[in-house]
Design an enzyme around this catalytic site. Structure first.
Site, PDB file in Angstrom:
ATOM      1  N   GLY A  40       0.771  -1.436  -0.016  1.00 35.43           N
ATOM      2  CA  GLY A  40       0.025   0.045  -0.006  1.00 35.43           C
ATOM      3  C   GLY A  40       0.706   1.257  -0.198  1.00 35.43           C
ATOM      4  O   GLY A  40       1.584   1.476   0.815  1.00 35.43           O
ATOM      5  N   ALA A  43       1.489   3.189   3.641  1.00 38.38           N
ATOM      6  CA  ALA A  43       1.970   2.503   4.402  1.00 38.38           C
ATOM      7  C   ALA A  43       3.530   2.354   3.819  1.00 38.38           C
ATOM      8  O   ALA A  43       4.387   2.483   4.606  1.00 38.38           O
ATOM      9  CB  ALA A  43       1.519   1.129   4.519  1.00 38.38           C
ATOM     10  N   GLU A 141      -4.711   6.467  -3.064  1.00 36.89           N
ATOM     11  CA  GLU A 141      -5.293   5.047  -2.852  1.00 36.89           C
ATOM     12  C   GLU A 141      -6.317   5.325  -1.748  1.00 36.89           C
ATOM     13  O   GLU A 141      -6.890   4.355  -1.192  1.00 36.89           O
ATOM     14  CB  GLU A 141      -4.381   4.136  -2.443  1.00 36.89           C
ATOM     15  CG  GLU A 141      -3.547   3.702  -3.427  1.00 36.89           C
ATOM     16  CD  GLU A 141      -2.503   2.589  -3.464  1.00 36.89           C
ATOM     17  OE1 GLU A 141      -1.960   1.646  -4.173  1.00 36.89           O
ATOM     18  OE2 GLU A 141      -2.014   2.403  -2.064  1.00 36.89           O
ATOM     19  N   THR A 222       9.665  11.033 -10.661  1.00 38.12           N
ATOM     20  CA  THR A 222      10.791   9.843 -10.425  1.00 38.12           C
ATOM     21  C   THR A 222      10.870   8.949 -11.676  1.00 38.12           C
ATOM     22  O   THR A 222       9.795   9.046 -12.616  1.00 38.12           O
ATOM     23  CB  THR A 222      10.216   8.765  -9.375  1.00 38.12           C
ATOM     24  OG1 THR A 222       8.873   8.473  -9.794  1.00 38.12           O
ATOM     25  CG2 THR A 222      10.354   9.616  -8.245  1.00 38.12           C
ATOM     26  N   ASP A 254       7.682   4.470  -3.899  1.00 39.93           N
ATOM     27  CA  ASP A 254       7.243   4.825  -2.249  1.00 39.93           C
ATOM     28  C   ASP A 254       8.408   4.730  -1.431  1.00 39.93           C
ATOM     29  O   ASP A 254       8.859   5.553  -0.554  1.00 39.93           O
ATOM     30  CB  ASP A 254       6.479   3.544  -1.793  1.00 39.93           C
ATOM     31  CG  ASP A 254       4.944   3.651  -2.590  1.00 39.93           C
ATOM     32  OD1 ASP A 254       4.731   4.613  -2.960  1.00 39.93           O
ATOM     33  OD2 ASP A 254       4.493   2.322  -2.694  1.00 39.93           O
TER      34      ASP A 254
HETATM   35  O1  RIB Z   1       3.355   1.522  -4.967  1.00 38.89           O
HETATM   36  C1  RIB Z   1       3.425   0.005  -4.853  1.00 38.89           C
HETATM   37  C2  RIB Z   1       2.132  -0.404  -3.929  1.00 38.89           C
HETATM   38  O2  RIB Z   1       1.228  -0.155  -4.901  1.00 38.89           O
HETATM   39  C3  RIB Z   1       2.250  -1.711  -3.646  1.00 38.89           C
HETATM   40  O3  RIB Z   1       2.695  -2.084  -2.313  1.00 38.89           O
HETATM   41  C4  RIB Z   1       0.596  -2.102  -3.614  1.00 38.89           C
HETATM   42  O4  RIB Z   1       0.235  -2.415  -2.573  1.00 38.89           O
HETATM   43  C5  RIB Z   1       0.026  -1.042  -4.419  1.00 38.89           C
HETATM   44  O5  RIB Z   1      -0.623  -0.373  -3.528  1.00 38.89           O
END
Ligand code: RIB
Length: 317
Positions: A40, A43, A141, A222, A254
């Protein structure tokens, strides 16, 4: 330790299948292996920053299912402040189904589940604690209204915001995100946002500059193996990446954002924070998984030392 980082965002359970290729429509294909792990975008960014030593609070929603307990325990283990991570009765956790090819390239389908229940009033309920943060990280998200509301709230409070417009959406309202201090898209997201081509560095710069012309302060694009490009008023700055052999690029963006944020809140040095984020992301793609691949401060220091070593500088792309 620098200022506190707040993340208002998603969490997912990543179900990752490593496969030689992506199946065609109607085809069943035997994959090589499978791994389940925490993911996610919200997270992931929170965990990357925390692993590097940042003080991070997360505002998020988990599902009322077999995944929820493990998710929150994972957050606690890494030291996140989870006072505003709550379970939503009767709703599933967010789940990401992911295919990774041998090149490390990935394809992801998400079912947002409880993440869709993170509403503007939940941000208001966390606002006393969010006020302690000097930077808030947002992605796409969770419901769009929550993202817009958080940007507006942060503007009133004088708190800087980084918006990662991922996954790409066609209908992002630019006027609602103009007060984000940093916009951090990848090339695909930038193309969707602007409707402009973003294949070459010159195209990326032109597209990012069109957003700056519309009022965004700083756009950090990026570029995967090519590093990152900072575009703001004045000359742009290209930060090259380092050479590594990628095995899994899930969560690399991320990793960049979490590490960038950790560095930025303690240094306020934008270019140094981008360099830091680019290196952290490069290290992360050498291991499988998203959060599972994120180094702690010590391991990241070893990676940086290996880059400086005269030979065996690790890797080749
Ligand atoms: O950016 C990568 C993430 O995108 C993954 O960990 C997946 O959960 C989606 O949310």
């Amino acid at each position: 330790m620098g200022g506190r980082i707040g993340v208002v965002g998603s969490n997912m359970v990543d179900l990752v299948t490593y496969t030689d290729r992506i199946p065609a429509a109607g085809e069943t294909l035997a994959g090589r292996s499978f791994m389940m792990g925490p993911g996610g975008k919200g997270a992931n960014q929170a965990v990357a920053a925390a692993r590097l030593g940042a003080d991070v609070m997360l505002v998020s929603r988990i599902g009322d299912d077999m995944f929820g307990g493990g998710t929150i325990r994972g957050f606690q283990e890494v030291g996140l402040d989870v006072r505003h991570v709550r379970a939503v009765p009767g709703i599933s956790s967010g789940v990401a189904t992911i295919f990774v090819e041998p090149s490390g390239e990935n394809r992801i389908v998400i079912a947002r589940g409880a993440n869709d229940c993170l509403l503007p009033e939940d941000v208001d309920a966390a606002s006393v604690d969010l006020k302690e943060c000097s930077l808030i990280l947002l992605q796409l998200e969770i419901p769009m209204e929550t993202t817009y509301h958080t940007i507006e709230w942060a503007k009133r409070e004088g708190i800087e915001v980084l918006l990662n417009p991922a996954p790409a959406v066609q209908d992002l309202d630019l006027s609602s995100i103009l007060h984000a201090t940093f916009l951090v898209p990848n090339q695909t997201e930038l193309a969707v946002l602007t409707g402009m081509p973003t294949e070459t560095r010159a195209e990326v710069e032109a597209a990012a500059r069109s957003l700056v012309a519309r009022g965004l302060k700083a756009v950090i694009v990026t570029l995967g193996a090519d590093g990152a490009l900072l575009v703001r008023e004045g000359p742009s700055v290209h930060v090259p990446s380092v050479k590594v052999t990628p095995v899994d690029t899930v969560g690399a963006g991320d990793a960049f954002i979490g590490a960038f944020a950790e560095h930025y809140v303690r240094s306020r040095d934008l270019v140094a924070a981008i360099e830091w984020g680019v290196r952290y992301a490069a290290d992360s793609v050498t291991r499988p998984g998203a959060q599972k691949a994120y180094a702690d401060a010590e391991a990241f220091a070893r990676f940086r030392e290996s880059l400086e070593a005269p030979q065996g500088a690790g890797s080749t792309a």
